[in-house]
Design a protein around this motif. Structure first.
Motif, short mmCIF file in Angstrom:
data_model
loop_
_atom_site.label_atom_id
_atom_site.label_comp_id
_atom_site.label_asym_id
_atom_site.label_seq_id
_atom_site.Cartn_x
_atom_site.Cartn_y
_atom_site.Cartn_z
N SER A 172 1.00 -1.12 0.12
CA SER A 172 0.05 0.02 0.06
C SER A 172 0.89 1.23 -0.04
CB SER A 172 -0.76 0.03 1.36
OG SER A 172 -1.86 1.25 1.34
N VAL A 173 1.95 1.22 0.84
CA VAL A 173 2.84 2.42 0.83
C VAL A 173 3.39 2.56 -0.36
CG1 VAL A 173 4.93 3.16 1.67
CG2 VAL A 173 3.15 2.26 3.35
N ALA A 174 3.98 1.43 -0.92
CA ALA A 174 4.71 1.53 -2.33
C ALA A 174 3.70 2.02 -3.60
CB ALA A 174 5.27 0.05 -2.88
N ALA A 175 2.50 1.86 -3.34
CA ALA A 175 1.49 2.40 -4.40
C ALA A 175 1.17 3.86 -3.98
CB ALA A 175 0.07 1.51 -4.28
N ARG A 176 1.57 4.49 -2.87
CA ARG A 176 1.43 5.66 -2.29
C ARG A 176 -0.18 5.97 -2.17
NH1 ARG A 176 6.18 8.70 -2.90
NH2 ARG A 176 7.71 7.60 -4.31
N VAL A 177 -0.71 5.08 -1.57
CA VAL A 177 -2.21 5.00 -1.36
C VAL A 177 -2.37 4.98 0.10
CG1 VAL A 177 -4.31 4.06 -1.98
CG2 VAL A 177 -2.76 4.26 -3.70
N PRO A 178 -3.07 6.14 0.57
CA PRO A 178 -3.59 5.79 2.18
C PRO A 178 -4.14 4.42 2.50
CG PRO A 178 -4.36 7.81 1.22
CD PRO A 178 -4.20 6.99 0.27
N GLY A 179 -3.43 4.01 3.61
CA GLY A 179 -3.97 2.85 4.28
C GLY A 179 -4.30 2.97 5.94
N VAL A 180 -4.50 1.92 6.60
CA VAL A 180 -4.97 2.06 8.04
C VAL A 180 -4.18 0.77 8.73
CG1 VAL A 180 -6.57 2.02 9.75
CG2 VAL A 180 -7.24 3.07 7.60
N ARG A 196 8.03 0.28 13.31
CA ARG A 196 8.15 1.91 13.32
C ARG A 196 8.29 2.56 12.08
NH1 ARG A 196 11.70 1.81 18.96
NH2 ARG A 196 9.98 1.10 20.46
N ALA A 197 9.35 2.12 11.40
CA ALA A 197 9.51 3.00 10.09
C ALA A 197 8.43 2.59 9.14
CB ALA A 197 10.81 2.44 9.53
N LEU A 198 7.75 1.66 8.98
CA LEU A 198 6.62 1.16 8.24
C LEU A 198 5.41 1.99 8.62
CD1 LEU A 198 5.46 -0.50 5.99
CD2 LEU A 198 4.88 -2.34 7.77
N ALA A 199 5.38 2.30 9.88
CA ALA A 199 4.19 3.06 10.48
C ALA A 199 4.31 4.50 10.03
CB ALA A 199 3.98 2.94 11.96
N ARG A 200 5.55 5.02 10.22
CA ARG A 200 5.87 6.46 9.54
C ARG A 200 5.65 6.68 8.10
NH1 ARG A 200 10.37 5.69 13.36
NH2 ARG A 200 11.89 5.34 11.60
N ASP A 201 6.00 5.54 7.23
CA ASP A 201 5.69 5.67 5.90
C ASP A 201 4.43 5.70 5.71
OD1 ASP A 201 8.50 5.54 5.30
OD2 ASP A 201 8.39 3.44 4.95
N LEU A 202 3.56 4.87 6.36
CA LEU A 202 2.04 4.81 5.98
C LEU A 202 1.50 6.10 6.52
CD1 LEU A 202 -0.35 1.94 7.16
CD2 LEU A 202 -0.83 4.26 7.77
N LEU A 203 2.08 6.80 7.20
CA LEU A 203 1.39 7.96 7.79
C LEU A 203 1.67 9.06 6.66
CD1 LEU A 203 2.29 8.28 11.54
CD2 LEU A 203 -0.05 7.83 10.60
N ARG A 204 2.99 9.23 6.30
CA ARG A 204 3.53 10.08 5.14
C ARG A 204 2.73 10.11 4.07
NH1 ARG A 204 8.44 8.42 5.15
NH2 ARG A 204 8.31 7.28 2.86
N HIS A 205 2.24 8.75 3.61
CA HIS A 205 1.18 8.65 2.56
C HIS A 205 -0.27 8.92 2.68
CE1 HIS A 205 4.67 7.91 -0.22
NE2 HIS A 205 4.99 6.85 0.53
#
Length: 380
Positions: A172-180, A196-205
């Protein structure tokens, strides 16, 4: 009631009064008291007519047992501060921002703690869950499904766990689409720490982190059962990719069935421990069998919109095999039939496609496309 040493001012020394507390403050304070939970909270509010009245009754009972908590307004304000310190906000079922999908739950989570965009809760959402001990096949399938859902505009929901959950979030992050990501821990204690880094990436997108546990609360074992119910509740459908017996993913599947969400499962080899739960869900007709990512998108009313991949750098046979695998995974024997090519040519094409990172195999017997191959087939 006047406290000892009140003096000339009758308000002095008085126990904090809930009469001056707003309904939302009482709601937050009562719903976060240890031992109450969503069902207990719903029962108290239904019985007394409001959170304020429910707090008064609950407080009186606790005070009679010499175990009265502090002022509900102070509790609510304290939670607002600790949540803000974790870059989050409090969202109650009284608020317009409360996730619409969770309003259908009975009982619904009365109070949520959210870090990130609230707009993601307005999107269509599908949950992808599975075992932490995922196989390469499971990780590939989770990545494929999450990628295709995300690029179709669907929010991918999962639990940020290792294995299948992490693969779904990364796609989902790689596709740059918001997820939960729904946490089994407070916002200020990301679990597992490795993500933790994955969580930050998710928030960034544009995604969001959600917890039912207040920030700043010291807990022991992460609360997976409550997390699983929220994962299922936020989604219109739940996809179980790999799940052994007694897996947490099966608890999410059970929650999905209990609240009326669509349930899908990815089949696996009959001798694979990681697929026993999925195979049983399918055999017991509790979940629909996922034959491919494209099939799933069609089942929930989304078209893939794919075009055939560019074959400028591929041989004719490689292109035919790759197109066949984009439709669904298969063995060499199946690909010989579907591509209508000799077995030796198909085997050679698979070797070349694997070397280019476009195809991977599960146990050397079943072949499937990688995310790189799927990006060649992005919508025009």
């Amino acid at each position: 009631m006047i406290g000892v040493g009140s003096g000339s001012n009758p308000a002095r020394g008085r126990r904090p009064s809930a009469a001056r507390v707003s309904e939302r403050e009482a709601w937050i304070a009562l719903s976060t008291r240890p031992g109450i939970g969503p069902a207990g909270f719903a029962r108290l509010v239904l019985e007394h007519g409001s959170a304020i009245a429910a707090w008064k009754a609950w407080h009186a009972h606790r005070a009679a047992n010499h175990d009265a908590p502090t002022d509900p307004r102070a509790i609510a304000r304290g939670l607002v501060e600790t949540t803000a310190a974790a870059d989050g906000r409090i969202v109650t079922a009284l608020d317009d921002e409360y996730p619409p999908a969770l309003r259908t739950l009975d009982p619904r989570p009365p109070t949520l703690f959210v870090n990130g965009s609230l707009e993601v809760f307005r999107r269509r959402a599908v949950a992808i869950v599975g075992t932490r001990g995922a196989s390469s096949y499971g990780l590939s399938v989770a990545t494929e499904i999450a990628h295709d859902l995300a690029t179709s505009g669907v929010a991918v929901v999962s639990g940020l766990a290792l294995g299948i959950d992490g693969a779904a979030h990364r796609a989902s992050v790689a596709a740059r689409v918001p997820g939960v990501a729904v946490l089994p821990s407070p916002l200020d204690r990301i679990y597992p720490p490795r993500h933790r880094a994955l969580a930050r990436d998710l928030l960034r997108h544009g995604g969001a982190l959600v917890s039912e546990i207040p920030a700043g609360i010291a807990i022991g074992k992460p609360d997976f059962a409550r997390r699983n119910r929220i994962i299922a509740g936020l989604a219109e459908a739940v996809v179980v990719v790999e799940a052994p017996d007694r897996s947490g993913a099966l608890l999410t599947a059970a929650a999905a069935m209990a609240i009326g969400r669509e349930l899908y499962a990815v089949p696996g080899p009959i001798d694979a421990m990681a697929s026993r739960g999925c195979n049983r869900l399918i055999a017991d007709h509790q979940a629909e069998l996922v034959t491919s990512s494209a099939w799933l998108l069609g089942r929930i009313g989304l078209a893939t919109g794919r075009r055939p991949p560019s074959v400028g750098s591929l041989s004719e046979v490689e292109g035919l095999v790759l197109r066949a695998l984009l439709e669904r995974p298969g063995s060499i024997e199946e690909l010989v039939d579907r591509a209508r090519q000799p077995a030796a040519s198909v085997a050679s094409a698979l070797t070349m496609l694997e070397s280019r990172g476009l195809v991977d195999s599960y146990g050397g017997a079943t072949f499937h496309t990688t995310l790189a191959a799927k990006r060649l087939a992005e919508p025009v």
